[in-house]
Design a protein around this motif. Structure first.
Motif, PDB file in Angstrom:
ATOM      1  N   ARG A  48       0.608  -1.382   0.104  1.00  0.00           N
ATOM      2  CA  ARG A  48      -0.148   0.058  -0.125  1.00  0.00           C
ATOM      3  C   ARG A  48       1.411   1.184   0.204  1.00  0.00           C
ATOM      4  O   ARG A  48       0.166   2.467  -0.414  1.00  0.00           O
ATOM      5  CB  ARG A  48      -1.005  -0.198   1.193  1.00  0.00           C
ATOM      6  N   GLU A  49       1.734   0.922   0.483  1.00  0.00           N
ATOM      7  CA  GLU A  49       2.613   2.462   1.037  1.00  0.00           C
ATOM      8  C   GLU A  49       3.814   2.593  -0.146  1.00  0.00           C
ATOM      9  O   GLU A  49       3.802   3.734  -0.961  1.00  0.00           O
ATOM     10  CB  GLU A  49       3.386   2.387   2.049  1.00  0.00           C
ATOM     11  N   LEU A  50       3.828   1.175  -1.081  1.00  0.00           N
ATOM     12  CA  LEU A  50       4.270   2.076  -2.595  1.00  0.00           C
ATOM     13  C   LEU A  50       4.074   1.880  -3.286  1.00  0.00           C
ATOM     14  O   LEU A  50       3.667   3.247  -4.474  1.00  0.00           O
ATOM     15  CB  LEU A  50       5.395   0.302  -2.803  1.00  0.00           C
ATOM     16  N   ARG A  51       2.454   2.109  -3.673  1.00  0.00           N
ATOM     17  CA  ARG A  51       1.225   2.469  -4.068  1.00  0.00           C
ATOM     18  C   ARG A  51       1.343   3.874  -4.019  1.00  0.00           C
ATOM     19  O   ARG A  51       0.661   4.960  -5.543  1.00  0.00           O
ATOM     20  CB  ARG A  51       0.297   1.760  -4.791  1.00  0.00           C
ATOM     21  N   GLU A  52       1.417   4.909  -2.410  1.00  0.00           N
ATOM     22  CA  GLU A  52       0.594   5.669  -2.581  1.00  0.00           C
ATOM     23  C   GLU A  52       1.859   6.771  -2.185  1.00  0.00           C
ATOM     24  O   GLU A  52       1.719   7.845  -2.869  1.00  0.00           O
ATOM     25  CB  GLU A  52       0.074   5.521  -0.807  1.00  0.00           C
ATOM     26  N   THR A  53       3.099   6.038  -2.424  1.00  0.00           N
ATOM     27  CA  THR A  53       4.350   6.983  -2.541  1.00  0.00           C
ATOM     28  C   THR A  53       5.249   6.710  -3.664  1.00  0.00           C
ATOM     29  O   THR A  53       6.258   7.252  -3.722  1.00  0.00           O
ATOM     30  CB  THR A  53       4.623   7.290  -0.793  1.00  0.00           C
ATOM     31  N   GLY A  54       5.170   5.497  -3.836  1.00  0.00           N
ATOM     32  CA  GLY A  54       6.309   5.355  -4.933  1.00  0.00           C
ATOM     33  C   GLY A  54       7.872   5.234  -4.657  1.00  0.00           C
ATOM     34  O   GLY A  54       8.544   5.381  -4.948  1.00  0.00           O
ATOM     35  N   ALA A  55       7.600   5.193  -3.065  1.00  0.00           N
ATOM     36  CA  ALA A  55       9.085   4.678  -2.092  1.00  0.00           C
ATOM     37  C   ALA A  55       8.523   3.415  -2.049  1.00  0.00           C
ATOM     38  O   ALA A  55       8.207   2.487  -1.780  1.00  0.00           O
ATOM     39  CB  ALA A  55       9.048   5.816  -0.579  1.00  0.00           C
ATOM     40  N   TRP A  56      10.698   2.655  -1.709  1.00  0.00           N
ATOM     41  CA  TRP A  56      10.491   1.047  -1.314  1.00  0.00           C
ATOM     42  C   TRP A  56      11.001   0.597  -0.024  1.00  0.00           C
ATOM     43  O   TRP A  56      10.949   0.042   0.542  1.00  0.00           O
ATOM     44  CB  TRP A  56      11.761   0.568  -2.480  1.00  0.00           C
ATOM     45  N   TRP A  57      10.838   2.483   0.140  1.00  0.00           N
ATOM     46  CA  TRP A  57      11.832   2.210   1.532  1.00  0.00           C
ATOM     47  C   TRP A  57      11.721   3.061   2.499  1.00  0.00           C
ATOM     48  O   TRP A  57      11.038   4.548   2.294  1.00  0.00           O
ATOM     49  CB  TRP A  57      12.983   2.806   2.387  1.00  0.00           C
ATOM     50  N   HIS A  58      10.634   3.118   3.868  1.00  0.00           N
ATOM     51  CA  HIS A  58      10.384   4.178   4.629  1.00  0.00           C
ATOM     52  C   HIS A  58      11.274   4.414   5.962  1.00  0.00           C
ATOM     53  O   HIS A  58      12.456   3.197   6.277  1.00  0.00           O
ATOM     54  CB  HIS A  58       8.900   3.577   5.707  1.00  0.00           C
ATOM     55  N   ARG A  59      12.382   5.725   6.430  1.00  0.00           N
ATOM     56  CA  ARG A  59      13.290   5.747   6.907  1.00  0.00           C
ATOM     57  C   ARG A  59      12.866   7.022   8.761  1.00  0.00           C
ATOM     58  O   ARG A  59      11.352   7.198   8.294  1.00  0.00           O
ATOM     59  CB  ARG A  59      14.430   6.261   6.474  1.00  0.00           C
ATOM     60  N   THR A  60      13.692   6.150   9.528  1.00  0.00           N
ATOM     61  CA  THR A  60      13.118   6.639  10.366  1.00  0.00           C
ATOM     62  C   THR A  60      14.069   7.759  11.198  1.00  0.00           C
ATOM     63  O   THR A  60      14.845   6.671  11.601  1.00  0.00           O
ATOM     64  CB  THR A  60      12.324   6.361  11.869  1.00  0.00           C
ATOM     65  N   PHE A  61      14.189   8.705  11.649  1.00  0.00           N
ATOM     66  CA  PHE A  61      15.333   9.354  12.586  1.00  0.00           C
ATOM     67  C   PHE A  61      15.301   8.705  13.500  1.00  0.00           C
ATOM     68  O   PHE A  61      14.613   8.646  14.567  1.00  0.00           O
ATOM     69  CB  PHE A  61      15.393  10.999  11.991  1.00  0.00           C
ATOM     70  N   GLU A  62      17.300   7.829  13.732  1.00  0.00           N
ATOM     71  CA  GLU A  62      17.281   7.797  15.369  1.00  0.00           C
ATOM     72  C   GLU A  62      18.142   8.428  16.572  1.00  0.00           C
ATOM     73  O   GLU A  62      17.607   8.989  17.177  1.00  0.00           O
ATOM     74  CB  GLU A  62      17.954   6.182  15.234  1.00  0.00           C
ATOM     75  N   ARG A  63      19.976   8.364  15.597  1.00  0.00           N
ATOM     76  CA  ARG A  63      19.738   9.671  15.989  1.00  0.00           C
ATOM     77  C   ARG A  63      21.213  10.560  15.569  1.00  0.00           C
ATOM     78  O   ARG A  63      21.313   9.268  14.709  1.00  0.00           O
ATOM     79  CB  ARG A  63      20.816   8.834  17.190  1.00  0.00           C
ATOM     80  N   GLU A  64      21.907  10.829  16.437  1.00  0.00           N
ATOM     81  CA  GLU A  64      22.555  11.881  15.317  1.00  0.00           C
ATOM     82  C   GLU A  64      24.446  10.760  15.758  1.00  0.00           C
ATOM     83  O   GLU A  64      24.667   9.723  16.050  1.00  0.00           O
ATOM     84  CB  GLU A  64      23.841  12.862  15.920  1.00  0.00           C
ATOM     85  N   TYR A  65      25.256  10.874  14.304  1.00  0.00           N
ATOM     86  CA  TYR A  65      25.982   8.968  14.426  1.00  0.00           C
ATOM     87  C   TYR A  65      27.609  10.046  13.884  1.00  0.00           C
ATOM     88  O   TYR A  65      28.097   9.756  14.954  1.00  0.00           O
ATOM     89  CB  TYR A  65      25.539   8.319  12.647  1.00  0.00           C
ATOM     90  N   LEU A  66      27.921  11.215  13.548  1.00  0.00           N
ATOM     91  CA  LEU A  66      28.879  12.193  13.614  1.00  0.00           C
ATOM     92  C   LEU A  66      28.184  13.658  13.702  1.00  0.00           C
ATOM     93  O   LEU A  66      27.597  13.968  12.448  1.00  0.00           O
ATOM     94  CB  LEU A  66      29.721  11.963  12.294  1.00  0.00           C
TER      95      LEU A  66
END
Length: 476
Positions: free
Chosen positions: A450-468
């Motif tokens: 459903r998300e692929l059809r609606e957004t065209g995105a293959w991935w969903h990403r969520t920010f977690e923390r600063e790495y550098l």
């Protein structure tokens, strides 16, 4: 000795050698096109610094004697040219001794690269290519029929690759025993391919079937490699089909392709010729006595060196992808003894603003293989090996895996190093280097249908923390 050769495997030997030379070609191209940024004189982990504190006996390599980027480039491109020559049949057009020298040169050329490659070359398929390449030296050419002993040694190598991978799974992550590892693997593997999203979205009962089939293919089928024909050919065929499934589902450099190549050593060449309507082979005369002596000596050497990997296979503390000697001969193998349940990606960004504020615009660097832009479908790169992308996957698991090279990588982005930028798909600062670079850690997951059809995105990403945190070059 009449038993020494097996004329029925002539076609298997022919295809095996040409395919192995293709893998060598890919490996040398990977080295030639990426080395400057990774291990060059001004690279992230420079060869000159490495050979200054690691002795020759621990890492046999011509680069202990001399190193310059120009010399390394000539060495790698020379290996590529020799590999290409073997692919088109040069090793079959010369006397047996000359053919053996060509294969030995390929092995020595690549050994010199691997032994100074450090972290960038710390993958099991490097040792696998060297071990297979070493055995190929003694497989003969069109002047003699394939030696039985070398064919058996290649089966032994294939057995260790498959059986070792199967055992490390059973002894490692419990999800392999309860058949749930593939609920996660297609999503969390180091570098997904264009079909990985679809594999991940298969029904969970099929994932359990996949896992069970993997156990059969790695723990039961390899035993058939040592059974008379046609069982050995059937076992090899099952292994080849399993490896093609892995090729379709991800990017594992040349690991899967090289495993397929090794499986050809167990395929009845005469039966293969019948399938493809190839003219029958007329058995050649006896092999030269010196050649028989060399093959016998190498067989004894491999059997002696097999003690360490055999003991490792039987050990409850089995190690995977370990070389027991500096020449990468008769190693132990394995893969995915543990499977990540979630995927973390390090996203590297830069800005050209001198003063940082909350409104600062950060632009993302794009990598060729690893996930970044959620709307970008992963590409197929295997058997080519994107070394930086692979290590970025490890960096997402833990900063400890990137301690040696991540700082130098960021420094080269800040200086706009051309060799480093060529490793990337997208440089958001083509005119001038950024003033600051930072890295952030995101949790990635495949989108749903459903998300692929609606957004065209293959991935969903969520920010977690600063790495550098935002970093800039020291002012002078």
């Amino acid at each position: 000795m009449e038993w020494f050769t097996a004329s029925g495997y002539w076609l298997s030997r022919l295809v095996l050698q040409r395919a192995l030379a293709v893998v060598y070609l890919v490996a040398f191209l990977s080295a030639a096109l990426q080395f400057r940024a990774l291990i060059g004189a001004r690279g992230m982990l420079p060869v000159p610094r490495f050979v200054a504190y690691v002795p020759l006996r621990r890492s046999p390599s011509v680069f202990h004697l001399h190193y310059s980027d120009r010399f390394f480039a000539a060495w790698a491109w020379g290996g590529a040219l020799l590999s290409a020559a073997v692919v088109v049949g040069a090793a079959d057009a010369v006397p047996l001794w000359a053919s053996m020298l060509m294969w030995l040169a390929l092995w020595a050329l690549y050994l010199s690269i691997v032994n100074v490659g450090q972290t960038w070359y710390g993958f099991g398929w490097e040792s696998l290519l060297l071990e297979a390449g070493f055995l190929a030296v003694f497989l003969g050419n069109a002047r003699t029929d394939p030696p039985v002993l070398v064919l058996w040694l290649m089966r032994w190598l294939l057995f260790r690759v498959e059986f070792g991978a199967g055992l490390i799974k059973l002894r490692g992550d419990p999800c392999w025993r309860n058949l749930t590892c593939l609920y996660f693997h297609h999503e969390t593997q180091p570098m997904p391919g264009p079909l990985s999203w679809f594999f991940h979205r298969l029904p969970r009962p099929l994932h359990r079937v996949e896992t069970a089939a993997n156990h059969v293919a790695q723990l039961v089928v390899p035993l058939g490699l040592f059974v008379p024909q046609p069982v050995a050919s059937v076992a090899a065929g099952v292994i080849i089909c399993t490896q093609l499934w892995l090729v379709a589902s991800g990017n594992f450099s040349w690991l899967n392709w090289l495993t397929i190549v090794l499986a050809l050593a167990a395929v009845d060449g005469q039966a293969l010729a019948d399938v493809f309507s190839v003219a029958h082979h007329t058995p050649l005369g006896p092999a030269p006595l010196w050649y028989e002596a060399v093959v016998l000596a190498v067989t004894v050497l491999v059997l002696v060196l097999s003690w360490w990997p055999a003991r490792n296979l039987l050990s409850p503390h089995q190690r995977m992808n370990v070389s027991f000697n500096a020449f990468h001969l008769v190693n132990t193998y394995g893969a995915f003894g543990s499977v990540n349940r979630s995927r973390h990606e390090v996203i590297v960004e830069g800005t050209d603003e001198e003063t940082l504020t909350e409104e600062t615009v950060w632009k993302e660097y794009g990598f060729k293989g690893k996930p970044g832009d959620p709307r970008r479908l992963s590409r197929q790169y295997a058997p080519y090996h994107l070394r930086l992308d692979w290590l970025m996957w490890f960096a997402g698991i833990s900063p400890a895996y990137a301690r040696e090279w991540f700082g130098p990588f960021v420094e080269r982005l800040l200086t706009g190093d051309p060799a480093t930028l060529r490793l990337l798909r997208h440089n958001p600062f083509p005119a001038a280097p950024p003033t600051h670079v930072r890295a952030r850690l995101y949790l990635y997951r495949f989108t749903t249908w459903r998300e692929l059809r609606e957004t065209g995105a293959w991935w969903h990403r969520t920010f977690e923390r600063e790495y550098l945190p935002p970093t800039r070059l020291a002012r002078r």
